[in-house]
Design a protein around this motif. Structure first.
Motif, mmCIF file in Angstrom:
data_model
loop_
_atom_site.group_PDB
_atom_site.id
_atom_site.type_symbol
_atom_site.label_atom_id
_atom_site.label_comp_id
_atom_site.label_asym_id
_atom_site.label_seq_id
_atom_site.Cartn_x
_atom_site.Cartn_y
_atom_site.Cartn_z
ATOM 1 N N THR A 71 0.912 -1.275 0.008
ATOM 2 C CA THR A 71 -0.196 0.204 0.092
ATOM 3 C C THR A 71 0.825 1.272 -0.006
ATOM 4 O O THR A 71 0.518 2.194 -0.627
ATOM 5 C CB THR A 71 -1.021 0.238 1.082
ATOM 6 O OG1 THR A 71 -1.627 -0.992 1.040
ATOM 7 C CG2 THR A 71 -1.638 1.441 1.194
ATOM 8 N N ASP A 72 1.824 1.324 0.798
ATOM 9 C CA ASP A 72 2.816 2.470 0.864
ATOM 10 C C ASP A 72 3.513 2.853 -0.388
ATOM 11 O O ASP A 72 3.379 3.766 -1.057
ATOM 12 C CB ASP A 72 3.713 2.386 1.811
ATOM 13 C CG ASP A 72 3.253 2.331 3.196
ATOM 14 O OD1 ASP A 72 3.109 3.323 4.164
ATOM 15 O OD2 ASP A 72 2.610 1.244 3.880
ATOM 16 N N PRO A 126 -1.679 5.945 4.144
ATOM 17 C CA PRO A 126 -1.906 4.422 4.638
ATOM 18 C C PRO A 126 -2.271 4.552 6.002
ATOM 19 O O PRO A 126 -1.407 4.820 6.751
ATOM 20 C CB PRO A 126 -0.541 3.968 3.987
ATOM 21 C CG PRO A 126 -0.299 4.829 2.959
ATOM 22 C CD PRO A 126 -0.604 6.213 3.175
ATOM 23 N N PHE A 127 -3.214 3.358 6.149
ATOM 24 C CA PHE A 127 -3.405 3.238 7.574
ATOM 25 C C PHE A 127 -3.841 1.496 7.768
ATOM 26 O O PHE A 127 -4.092 1.080 6.686
ATOM 27 C CB PHE A 127 -4.645 3.992 8.077
ATOM 28 C CG PHE A 127 -5.685 3.764 7.462
ATOM 29 C CD1 PHE A 127 -6.963 2.715 8.058
ATOM 30 C CD2 PHE A 127 -6.206 4.283 6.266
ATOM 31 C CE1 PHE A 127 -7.956 2.556 7.177
ATOM 32 C CE2 PHE A 127 -7.337 4.317 5.712
ATOM 33 C CZ PHE A 127 -8.332 3.136 6.040
ATOM 34 N N ASP A 128 -3.573 0.890 8.820
ATOM 35 C CA ASP A 128 -3.621 -0.306 9.209
ATOM 36 C C ASP A 128 -5.293 -0.629 9.543
ATOM 37 O O ASP A 128 -5.876 0.259 10.366
ATOM 38 C CB ASP A 128 -2.843 -0.986 10.100
ATOM 39 C CG ASP A 128 -1.362 -0.985 9.750
ATOM 40 O OD1 ASP A 128 -1.244 -1.430 8.519
ATOM 41 O OD2 ASP A 128 -0.413 -0.499 10.526
ATOM 42 N N SER A 129 -5.874 -1.806 8.992
ATOM 43 C CA SER A 129 -7.133 -2.002 9.626
ATOM 44 C C SER A 129 -7.110 -3.664 9.767
ATOM 45 O O SER A 129 -6.139 -4.236 9.399
ATOM 46 C CB SER A 129 -8.189 -1.845 8.272
ATOM 47 O OG SER A 129 -8.137 -2.696 7.256
ATOM 48 N N ARG A 134 -3.871 -3.311 5.166
ATOM 49 C CA ARG A 134 -3.437 -1.574 4.979
ATOM 50 C C ARG A 134 -3.840 -1.040 3.840
ATOM 51 O O ARG A 134 -3.837 -1.551 2.816
ATOM 52 C CB ARG A 134 -1.701 -1.719 5.018
ATOM 53 C CG ARG A 134 -1.057 -0.312 5.256
ATOM 54 C CD ARG A 134 0.336 -0.367 5.559
ATOM 55 N NE ARG A 134 1.012 0.938 5.669
ATOM 56 C CZ ARG A 134 0.787 1.562 6.899
ATOM 57 N NH1 ARG A 134 -0.079 1.370 7.951
ATOM 58 N NH2 ARG A 134 1.307 2.856 6.918
#
Length: 255
Positions: free
Chosen positions: A209-210, A227-230, A234
């Motif tokens: 993702t990054d 980008p964030f984690d779920s 990500r």
């Protein structure tokens, strides 16, 4: 994928701001290749990943009343019956049912909160042949000002069930078809600018993702949500250079 169950999203396409530039952008981002196209088919351009059809691009008409956008299409057994039911439920028909040569039959509509989407009744073409892999679609969600109303609409239209997420920070429902998660509905909150209309958003799987977000920026797009984690992986929300928004996700894999 050789067949998509009725009531699930089977296909996506982009009303692109510029067809050649869109091919360059998405080719760099997802590693897509593109089938030859022509004026005879309206320059409808099929995109492939690993040799499999995953999406399509089409030039946005200069007089179109909407911005560049990713469209979602639900597989149905009968477009005509689905359109009739949609009208009963308060939806609107944007494009009446029509045959697309021998590929299938389609219509384009909007739900009872204004979010546009399409119906696809397959004949020779069933839709995306690759899903949940890097460069292919992974998730779809309707973003609307009235989540509960939209959920009731899709449940009635497609015979879905819905589970509301137990999160006070947002109003979110997971739509299920035959017990399998098929799509989401998210209620837009007061922080969302008033000019943002109800819409469906497509999320594509990526390997990283990054890195995908960095590629979006390098190719002239914008990262709308870093980008964030779920629990699902990500995620980042981005837009292409024409302004069409979509998500990217590195899918979480079980150990």
């Amino acid at each position: 994928m050789t067949k998509h169950a009725a009531g699930t999203v089977s296909w996506v396409d982009l009303m692109a701001w510029d067809l050649a530039k869109a091919q360059d952008f998405y080719g760099a981002l997802f590693g897509w290749t593109f089938d030859p196209t022509s004026k005879e088919n309206g320059y409808y351009t099929m995109a492939r990943k690993n040799g499999q059809h995953v999406a399509a691009l089409i030039p946005r008409p200069s007089d179109a009343p909407f911005p560049p956008i990713w469209n979602t299409y639900f597989a149905v057994e009968s477009v005509d019956r689905s359109v009739a039911r949609l009208k009963e439920l308060g939806g609107k028909v944007v494009m009446e049912p029509m045959d697309v040569m021998e590929a299938g039959r389609m219509a384009f509509c909007a739900d009872n909160t204004g979010a546009p989407f399409g119906f696809w009744q397959p004949n020779l073409f069933h839709g995306a042949a690759l899903v949940n892999e890097p460069g292919a679609v992974a998730w779809f969600e309707a973003k609307t000002r009235d989540g509960a109303r939209a959920v009731a609409f899709y449940k009635d239209l497609f015979g879905m069930t819905a589970d509301k997420m137990p999160d006070d920070r947002m109003q979110y429902w997971v739509l299920k078809q035959g017990g399998t998660e098929a799509a989401g509905v998210m209620q837009l909150d007061d922080k969302t600018p008033a000019e943002v209309p109800a819409h469906w958003m497509v999320t594509f799987a990526v390997a990283n993702t990054d890195e995908a977000a960095a590629t979006v920026s390098a190719k002239g797009g914008k990262v709308l949500m870093q980008p964030f984690d779920s629990p699902y992986g990500r995620i980042a929300i981005v837009a292409d250079p024409g302004g069409a928004a979509f998500g990217v996700i590195t899918l979480a894999r079980p150990a």
